[in-house]
Motif scaffolding. Structure first.
Motif, short mmCIF file in Angstrom:
data_model
loop_
_atom_site.label_atom_id
_atom_site.label_comp_id
_atom_site.label_asym_id
_atom_site.label_seq_id
_atom_site.Cartn_x
_atom_site.Cartn_y
_atom_site.Cartn_z
N LEU A 29 0.83 -1.20 0.00
CA LEU A 29 0.00 0.00 0.00
C LEU A 29 0.87 1.25 0.00
O LEU A 29 0.56 2.25 -0.67
N ALA A 30 1.96 1.21 0.76
CA ALA A 30 2.87 2.35 0.80
C ALA A 30 3.50 2.60 -0.57
O ALA A 30 3.66 3.76 -0.99
N ARG A 31 3.85 1.53 -1.26
CA ARG A 31 4.46 1.67 -2.59
C ARG A 31 3.48 2.29 -3.58
O ARG A 31 3.88 3.05 -4.48
N ASN A 32 2.18 2.00 -3.43
CA ASN A 32 1.18 2.49 -4.37
C ASN A 32 0.58 3.84 -3.97
O ASN A 32 -0.22 4.41 -4.73
N ALA A 33 0.96 4.34 -2.81
CA ALA A 33 0.30 5.54 -2.28
C ALA A 33 0.49 6.76 -3.18
O ALA A 33 -0.45 7.55 -3.39
N GLU A 34 1.68 6.92 -3.71
CA GLU A 34 1.94 8.10 -4.55
C GLU A 34 1.11 8.05 -5.83
O GLU A 34 0.55 9.07 -6.26
N GLN A 35 0.98 6.87 -6.42
CA GLN A 35 0.14 6.75 -7.62
C GLN A 35 -1.32 7.08 -7.28
O GLN A 35 -2.01 7.74 -8.05
N GLY A 36 -1.77 6.62 -6.13
CA GLY A 36 -3.13 6.90 -5.70
C GLY A 36 -3.39 8.40 -5.59
O GLY A 36 -4.46 8.89 -5.97
N ALA A 82 -3.53 1.86 7.61
CA ALA A 82 -3.15 3.27 7.51
C ALA A 82 -1.66 3.49 7.66
O ALA A 82 -1.13 4.52 7.22
N GLU A 83 -0.96 2.55 8.27
CA GLU A 83 0.49 2.66 8.35
C GLU A 83 1.13 2.58 6.97
O GLU A 83 2.24 3.07 6.76
N GLY A 84 0.42 1.97 6.02
CA GLY A 84 0.91 1.93 4.64
C GLY A 84 0.35 3.06 3.81
O GLY A 84 1.06 3.71 3.05
N ASP A 85 -0.96 3.33 3.96
CA ASP A 85 -1.60 4.36 3.16
C ASP A 85 -2.91 4.77 3.82
O ASP A 85 -3.80 3.94 4.01
N GLY A 86 -3.02 6.04 4.17
CA GLY A 86 -4.21 6.53 4.83
C GLY A 86 -5.46 6.38 3.98
O GLY A 86 -6.53 6.03 4.47
N SER A 87 -5.35 6.63 2.68
CA SER A 87 -6.52 6.54 1.80
C SER A 87 -7.05 5.12 1.71
O SER A 87 -8.26 4.88 1.72
N SER A 88 -6.13 4.15 1.61
CA SER A 88 -6.57 2.74 1.56
C SER A 88 -7.30 2.36 2.83
O SER A 88 -8.35 1.71 2.80
N SER A 89 -6.75 2.76 3.96
CA SER A 89 -7.39 2.49 5.24
C SER A 89 -8.77 3.14 5.31
O SER A 89 -9.74 2.52 5.75
#
Length: 402
Positions: A29-36, A82-89
């Motif tokens: 999720l962290a790796r994809n966060a910027e693309q999101g 959320a530790e990986g990506d707030g939006s995903s959480s």
């Protein structure tokens, strides 16, 4: 003939299994966060990973193949994400809270949503920003609903509307279930944080909603759900408190932990400019800031877990929270968000100006937390006033959301 729903029954994973699954997703999720952020929606890969890990089944009734976990588990798992990506959480937590709302509807409606696919994602907005007409067998509804998180990936949405009688007089506030084929998603989500949540505007025009896909909001808040409802303890949870805890607070806990981890990890290598400290960790001033931020994050967790224990406990016993317990839970949850935002501010100052570099995930955590902390249902000053009135026995109602 056997009920097809019972054929989907299975042993739900233990909370530890879901937490482990969530933990394994964090680096992805962290790796994809910027693309999101760039796309203003969750990347398809993230959605697939979340779906395959069972994240969207957490609040789905077990009879459809869902996990029907406790509120505490839903909070803890969403916080890890959320530790990986707030939006995903946020999308998982909001979608789970709305899947829980679906479990309050008559079983015919639940069958339509979850019967074919327990991984169906649910979006929606309960604000009654619509018009409606009473017709035979249901209602004709038109409206626009801001801000529907996870709108791009949802198969169904829960929308609020004013309920008229046959004469057109408004007699209730309702929430209705409508399939994605009955509405359009207007791309309106241009914001500073939580960009990948895709919290766009839903638009529906003259949509027919049958009676079995409508529930009264005031009755739901009072725990008076349709008689067709069945299932475990989770659907007996306090309405406003469940909706507040899952999407609005869980993500904040994980964002706070992520910010703390990033700042601590860098402290062994990062100097303090214009001082003789070659490592931040050696500075007493820095140590004090880390301690203060950690205490605020810990305090937030303690309040959230107390609220979850009260909500889950009452549901387990089949009891309703009394008025003071309901507002205490809301105060716990709202106050926890305040503690997290304060902690993140402390951590930004401790880490320094580098916090705001585009390449530093700390600035995205800050923006995600700041935007989500301003959700209208939180209103910390208002909730403190409500709590104070309740503690002092002042019978003045300033909000229906109790």
């Amino acid at each position: 003939m056997a009920d097809p729903r019972t054929e989907k029954n299975h042993l739900s994973p233990e909370p530890s299994d879901l937490l482990r699954n969530a933990r394994e997703l964090v680096p992805h999720l962290a790796r994809n966060a910027e693309q999101g952020e760039r796309d203003r929606r969750l990347p398809d890969e993230s959605v697939k990973l979340l779906t395959d890990a069972g994240m969207f089944r957490m609040a789905v009734p077990q009879r459809y193949g869902g996990h029907e976990v406790s509120l505490r588990t839903l909070i803890d798992v969403s916080a890890v994400l959320a530790e990986g990506d707030g939006s995903s959480s946020w999308v998982v937590a909001v979608g789970s809270s709305l899947a829980w709302v679906v479990s309050l509807f008559p079983e015919q409606a639940q069958d339509e949503v979850f019967g074919a696919d327990p991984d169906t994602r649910v979006s929606g907005v309960l604000t009654p920003s619509a018009t409606a007409e009473r017709v035979e067998g249901g209602f004709r509804v038109s409206g626009r609903w801001h801000y529907a998180s996870g709108s791009w990936h949802a198969g169904w949405s829960v929308i609020g509307f004013p309920v008229p009688d046959s004469t057109g007089q408004i007699v209730d506030q309702g929430m209705a279930l409508i399939p994605a084929s009955d509405y359009t998603v207007q791309d309106t989500w241009f914001v500073a944080g939580m960009r990948a949540t895709g919290s766009n505007c839903l638009v529906a025009q003259d949509v027919f909603v049958p009676d079995h896909r409508v529930v009264s909001v005031p009755k739901a808040m009072a725990g008076d759900y349709p008689v067709q409802r069945s299932g475990g303890r989770q659907p007996r949870s306090a309405f406003v408190q469940f909706l507040t805890a899952a999407p609005l607070v869980a993500t904040q806990l994980g964002l706070g932990r992520a910010a703390l981890g990033l700042v601590k990890d860098k402290a062994a290598d990062k100097a303090i400019t214009f001082t003789f400290f070659e490592k931040q960790r050696d500075s007493t001033a820095f140590q004090l800031r880390i301690a203060e931020a950690t205490q605020k994050i810990d305090t937030a967790h303690l309040h959230v877990h107390r609220a979850a224990a009260d909500i889950d406990g009452a549901a387990e016993r089949g009891e309703a929270l009394d008025p003071l317990q309901r507002i205490q839970a809301r105060a716990d949850l709202s106050g926890a968000v305040g503690h997290i935002t304060e902690a993140i501010d402390i951590l930004l100052t401790a880490h320094g100006a580098a916090s705001f570099a585009d390449t530093n995930p700390l600035q995205r955590i800050w923006r995600d937390s700041a935007v989500s902390a301003r959700h209208a249902i939180l209103q910390p000053a208002m909730i403190k006033e409500m709590y104070g009135k309740a503690l002092l026995g002042v019978e003045e109602h300033i909000s229906p959301l109790v």
